[in-house]
Design an enzyme around this catalytic site. Structure first.
Site, PDB file in Angstrom:
ATOM      1  CB  THR A  46      -2.308   9.050   0.325  1.00  0.00           C
ATOM      2  OG1 THR A  46      -1.750   8.779   1.597  1.00  0.00           O
ATOM      3  CG2 THR A  46      -3.136  10.312   0.380  1.00  0.00           C
ATOM      4  CE1 TYR A 109      -9.803  17.189  12.358  1.00  0.00           C
ATOM      5  CE2 TYR A 109     -10.298  15.700  14.179  1.00  0.00           C
ATOM      6  CZ  TYR A 109     -10.581  16.839  13.458  1.00  0.00           C
ATOM      7  OH  TYR A 109     -11.634  17.640  13.814  1.00  0.00           O
ATOM      8  CE1 TYR A 135       3.885   9.049   3.030  1.00  0.00           C
ATOM      9  CE2 TYR A 135       1.694   8.064   3.030  1.00  0.00           C
ATOM     10  CZ  TYR A 135       2.591   8.965   2.516  1.00  0.00           C
ATOM     11  OH  TYR A 135       2.214   9.793   1.473  1.00  0.00           O
ATOM     12  NE  ARG A 140      -1.608  13.185   0.742  1.00  0.00           N
ATOM     13  CZ  ARG A 140      -2.671  13.504   0.005  1.00  0.00           C
ATOM     14  NH1 ARG A 140      -3.836  13.728   0.595  1.00  0.00           N
ATOM     15  NH2 ARG A 140      -2.585  13.592  -1.303  1.00  0.00           N
ATOM     16  CE  LYS A 164       5.171   7.532  -0.021  1.00  0.00           C
ATOM     17  NZ  LYS A 164       3.774   7.361  -0.512  1.00  0.00           N
ATOM     18  CB  ILE A 206       6.683   4.556  -1.974  1.00  0.00           C
ATOM     19  CG1 ILE A 206       7.288   3.284  -1.375  1.00  0.00           C
ATOM     20  CG2 ILE A 206       5.204   4.345  -2.292  1.00  0.00           C
ATOM     21  CD1 ILE A 206       6.693   2.875  -0.035  1.00  0.00           C
TER      22      ILE A 206
END
Length: 291
Positions: A46, A109, A135, A140, A164, A206
């Site tokens: 990202t 989304y 992840y 987000r 992550k 990360i």
């Protein structure tokens, strides 16, 4: 996978003032991190603004990082999305021979159920040519991949080797650490709670702040992994204000302001993102001078 224990960084994509990819700036970022103790590099996450990179630009970023790294550190490649078949297609058609693992974000989304998230990653795991790092970043994606789903995936698919975890929830992280198989890596995706996650049994991070302050942040992670909590927390509290600063007006605008202040590359971001305000830039520059 021992090579993914420690400090990984989610590399930015530097841009020139005309918004083209700054190849020399990217090389500078890679070398700066390698020379200051980072353990592995994450490409096209990202933070790389991968959502606004063309297919050709993504390949340019990959080629540049592979060349600059020159085999020195393990590389992880971000390939994720909310179209399962497209993710699988990209994994199969892109040359990923230089990479150790794939980082794949939970679908955004579409807002799938937990079963939908499970089936998405099940399909990816069956097709993946490399090990997969899940992840989870609810801020987000608008959906939280729950520990039960992660534990199920970790037990069902050998290809799924890590997560992550960026929900910012230490209790959720502890459920993952206690519930996943022993060799499964729970990696922090939240800079501010990296140290408590490691001390609770996490495998590292990360990081975004880590690429701006690689020497100090990677030292903190190493101390945490060695269970030297008091020494590690001294570094944590020293860096903590910068973590707040770099996310105050969005990522990667903040970390790019750090790199500009350090003279490593410029701070241009692509729309719909915009650069940090003058006030925040001043705070970041003052922090770096004192730091």
């Amino acid at each position: 996978m021992k090579e993914l224990v420690g400090t990984g960084v989610a590399l930015i994509t530097p841009f020139k003032s005309d918004f083209s990819v700054d190849v020399e700036g990217l090389k500078n970022v890679v070398n700066f991190n390698i020379e200051n103790g980072i353990d592995y590099l994450v490409v096209l996450g990202t933070t790389a603004e991968s959502a606004t990179l063309s297919k050709e630009e993504k390949q340019l970023v990959i080629d540049t990082v592979i060349s600059a790294n020159n085999g020195r550190l393990p590389l992880v490649l971000g390939i994720g999305g909310n179209n399962t078949q497209e993710v699988i297609s990209e994994m199969k058609t892109r040359d990923i021979s230089a990479f150790t693992a794939i980082l794949s974000v939970s679908p955004f989304y579409n807002k799938p159920t937990q079963e939908g998230i499970y089936q998405h990653f099940a399909a990816i795991a069956k097709a993946a040519p490399l090990p997969i790092i899940l992840y989870n970043v609810p801020g987000r994606t608008a959906s939280n991949m729950l520990p039960e789903t992660v534990i199920r995936l970790a037990n069902d698919f050998e290809k799924i080797i890590a997560i992550k975890e960026a929900a910012g929830d230490i209790v959720q992280a502890m459920k993952l650490i206690s519930g996943c198989p022993k060799d499964f890596l729970v990696i922090s995706g939240d800079d501010m709670i990296t140290l408590p996650m490691i001390l609770a049994g996490g495998a590292g991070v990360i990081s975004v702040i880590g690429e701006g302050f690689p020497k100090e942040f990677s030292k903190m992670v190493k101390l945490g992994l060695d269970k030297k909590a008091d020494e590690a927390y001294k570094i944590h509290y020293k860096i903590a204000p910068a973590i707040d600063y770099i996310f105050a007006e969005g990522n990667p605008a903040g970390i790019k302001a750090v790199f500009r202040s350090l003279g490593i590359c410029g701070d241009t971001v692509r729309l719909p993102l915009v650069g940090v305000s003058d006030g925040l830039r001043s705070k970041i520059e003052d922090f770096i001078k004192k730091f």
